[in-house]
Scaffold this motif. Structure first.
Motif, PDB file in Angstrom:
ATOM      1  N   UNK A 137       0.836  -1.207   0.000  1.00  0.00           N
ATOM      2  CA  UNK A 137       0.000   0.000   0.000  1.00  0.00           C
ATOM      3  C   UNK A 137       0.867   1.252   0.000  1.00  0.00           C
ATOM      4  N   UNK A 138       1.940   1.244   0.770  1.00  0.00           N
ATOM      5  CA  UNK A 138       2.832   2.398   0.821  1.00  0.00           C
ATOM      6  C   UNK A 138       3.468   2.689  -0.528  1.00  0.00           C
ATOM      7  N   UNK A 139       3.930   1.654  -1.198  1.00  0.00           N
ATOM      8  CA  UNK A 139       4.512   1.827  -2.532  1.00  0.00           C
ATOM      9  C   UNK A 139       3.463   2.353  -3.501  1.00  0.00           C
ATOM     10  N   UNK A 140       2.251   1.825  -3.410  1.00  0.00           N
ATOM     11  CA  UNK A 140       1.170   2.268  -4.305  1.00  0.00           C
ATOM     12  C   UNK A 140       0.875   3.754  -4.128  1.00  0.00           C
ATOM     13  N   UNK A 141       1.002   4.262  -2.908  1.00  0.00           N
ATOM     14  CA  UNK A 141       0.765   5.693  -2.669  1.00  0.00           C
ATOM     15  C   UNK A 141       1.727   6.568  -3.472  1.00  0.00           C
ATOM     16  N   UNK A 142       2.928   6.067  -3.710  1.00  0.00           N
ATOM     17  CA  UNK A 142       3.915   6.821  -4.482  1.00  0.00           C
ATOM     18  C   UNK A 142       3.842   6.505  -5.970  1.00  0.00           C
ATOM     19  N   UNK A 143       3.574   5.252  -6.305  1.00  0.00           N
ATOM     20  CA  UNK A 143       3.562   4.836  -7.715  1.00  0.00           C
ATOM     21  C   UNK A 143       2.320   5.334  -8.448  1.00  0.00           C
ATOM     22  N   UNK A 144       1.177   5.285  -7.787  1.00  0.00           N
ATOM     23  CA  UNK A 144      -0.094   5.690  -8.401  1.00  0.00           C
ATOM     24  C   UNK A 144      -0.856   6.531  -7.368  1.00  0.00           C
ATOM     25  N   UNK A 145      -0.450   7.778  -7.158  1.00  0.00           N
ATOM     26  CA  UNK A 145      -1.036   8.565  -6.067  1.00  0.00           C
ATOM     27  C   UNK A 145      -2.455   9.071  -6.312  1.00  0.00           C
ATOM     28  N   UNK A 146      -2.883   9.178  -7.548  1.00  0.00           N
ATOM     29  CA  UNK A 146      -4.169   9.813  -7.847  1.00  0.00           C
ATOM     30  C   UNK A 146      -5.365   9.203  -7.121  1.00  0.00           C
ATOM     31  N   UNK A 147      -5.514   7.868  -7.100  1.00  0.00           N
ATOM     32  CA  UNK A 147      -6.687   7.322  -6.380  1.00  0.00           C
ATOM     33  C   UNK A 147      -6.672   7.673  -4.892  1.00  0.00           C
ATOM     34  N   UNK A 148      -5.492   7.736  -4.306  1.00  0.00           N
ATOM     35  CA  UNK A 148      -5.391   8.061  -2.884  1.00  0.00           C
ATOM     36  C   UNK A 148      -5.672   9.539  -2.643  1.00  0.00           C
ATOM     37  N   UNK A 149      -5.194  10.377  -3.548  1.00  0.00           N
ATOM     38  CA  UNK A 149      -5.432  11.818  -3.418  1.00  0.00           C
ATOM     39  C   UNK A 149      -6.923  12.131  -3.465  1.00  0.00           C
ATOM     40  N   UNK A 150      -7.655  11.368  -4.249  1.00  0.00           N
ATOM     41  CA  UNK A 150      -9.084  11.647  -4.409  1.00  0.00           C
ATOM     42  C   UNK A 150      -9.895  11.349  -3.154  1.00  0.00           C
ATOM     43  N   UNK A 151      -9.341  10.580  -2.214  1.00  0.00           N
ATOM     44  CA  UNK A 151     -10.107  10.246  -1.005  1.00  0.00           C
ATOM     45  C   UNK A 151      -9.620  11.001   0.231  1.00  0.00           C
ATOM     46  N   UNK A 152      -8.650  11.892   0.060  1.00  0.00           N
ATOM     47  CA  UNK A 152      -8.203  12.697   1.192  1.00  0.00           C
ATOM     48  C   UNK A 152      -9.343  13.638   1.573  1.00  0.00           C
ATOM     49  N   UNK A 153      -9.802  13.581   2.822  1.00  0.00           N
ATOM     50  CA  UNK A 153     -10.893  14.482   3.228  1.00  0.00           C
ATOM     51  C   UNK A 153     -10.522  15.952   3.004  1.00  0.00           C
ATOM     52  N   UNK A 154     -11.442  16.702   2.446  1.00  0.00           N
ATOM     53  CA  UNK A 154     -11.203  18.117   2.134  1.00  0.00           C
ATOM     54  C   UNK A 154     -10.955  18.956   3.391  1.00  0.00           C
ATOM     55  N   UNK A 201      -1.118  12.144   0.761  1.00  0.00           N
ATOM     56  CA  UNK A 201      -0.907  10.841   0.138  1.00  0.00           C
ATOM     57  C   UNK A 201       0.533  10.381   0.346  1.00  0.00           C
ATOM     58  N   UNK A 202       1.468  11.275   0.124  1.00  0.00           N
ATOM     59  CA  UNK A 202       2.883  10.918   0.343  1.00  0.00           C
ATOM     60  C   UNK A 202       3.151  10.613   1.812  1.00  0.00           C
ATOM     61  N   UNK A 203       2.585  11.420   2.689  1.00  0.00           N
ATOM     62  CA  UNK A 203       2.797  11.198   4.117  1.00  0.00           C
ATOM     63  C   UNK A 203       2.236   9.849   4.557  1.00  0.00           C
ATOM     64  N   UNK A 204       1.023   9.530   4.117  1.00  0.00           N
ATOM     65  CA  UNK A 204       0.437   8.245   4.529  1.00  0.00           C
ATOM     66  C   UNK A 204       1.197   7.081   3.899  1.00  0.00           C
ATOM     67  N   UNK A 205       1.685   7.247   2.678  1.00  0.00           N
ATOM     68  CA  UNK A 205       2.505   6.200   2.063  1.00  0.00           C
ATOM     69  C   UNK A 205       3.804   5.985   2.827  1.00  0.00           C
ATOM     70  N   UNK A 206       4.430   7.086   3.242  1.00  0.00           N
ATOM     71  CA  UNK A 206       5.668   6.974   4.020  1.00  0.00           C
ATOM     72  C   UNK A 206       5.402   6.308   5.366  1.00  0.00           C
ATOM     73  N   UNK A 207       4.282   6.656   5.999  1.00  0.00           N
ATOM     74  CA  UNK A 207       3.934   6.027   7.277  1.00  0.00           C
ATOM     75  C   UNK A 207       3.720   4.530   7.076  1.00  0.00           C
ATOM     76  N   UNK A 208       3.017   4.146   6.021  1.00  0.00           N
ATOM     77  CA  UNK A 208       2.798   2.714   5.766  1.00  0.00           C
ATOM     78  C   UNK A 208       4.121   1.982   5.560  1.00  0.00           C
TER      79      UNK A 208
END
Length: 126
Positions: A20-37, A47-54
């Protein structure tokens, strides 16, 4: 008959978090779309922060010396990202049935992931 391990595999959970962490960096768009406004800053930063945490949690789970702390942090992480999963389910309410099923199905899946991490945070005996 297959033997069911008493303690869930920390390396399997580490692998899931790492993927999941790698996916946040490789294909960030789907994750960016679910970040609460309501969160400040850019969705890409979250998205990068949550990927790094994972990735950090995965590394911590893989090392026995840091497993207890990382498992507790993983349990908290699954709670922290739940609002993004709720947002995804809400945003996908008008999508085709397969996409809706994926988004709605992801919500209850967070419970066993959280419980898995909590189980790994318990001291092992013997």
């Amino acid at each position: 008959m297959a033997r069911v391990p008493r303690t869930p595999s920390p390396l399997l959970l580490a692998g899931l978090l790492a993927a999941a962490g790698v996916a946040h960096f490789a294909v960030p768009e789907p994750f960016e779309s679910i970040v609460p406004r309501a969160l400040p800053g850019s969705p890409r930063a979250w998205t990068r922060a949550s990927g790094a945490v994972e990735l950090a949690l995965a590394a911590g789970l893989a090392v026995p010396r840091t497993r207890h702390f990382s498992a507790r942090a993983s349990a908290l992480f699954f709670v922290a990202v739940f609002p993004a999963n709720v947002k995804m389910a809400y945003d996908w309410r008008d999508r085709p049935a397969t996409a809706r099923a994926l988004a709605y199905g992801w919500l209850p899946l967070q419970v066993p992931l959280h419980l898995w991490a909590r189980a790994l945070s318990r001291p092992t005996t013997g």
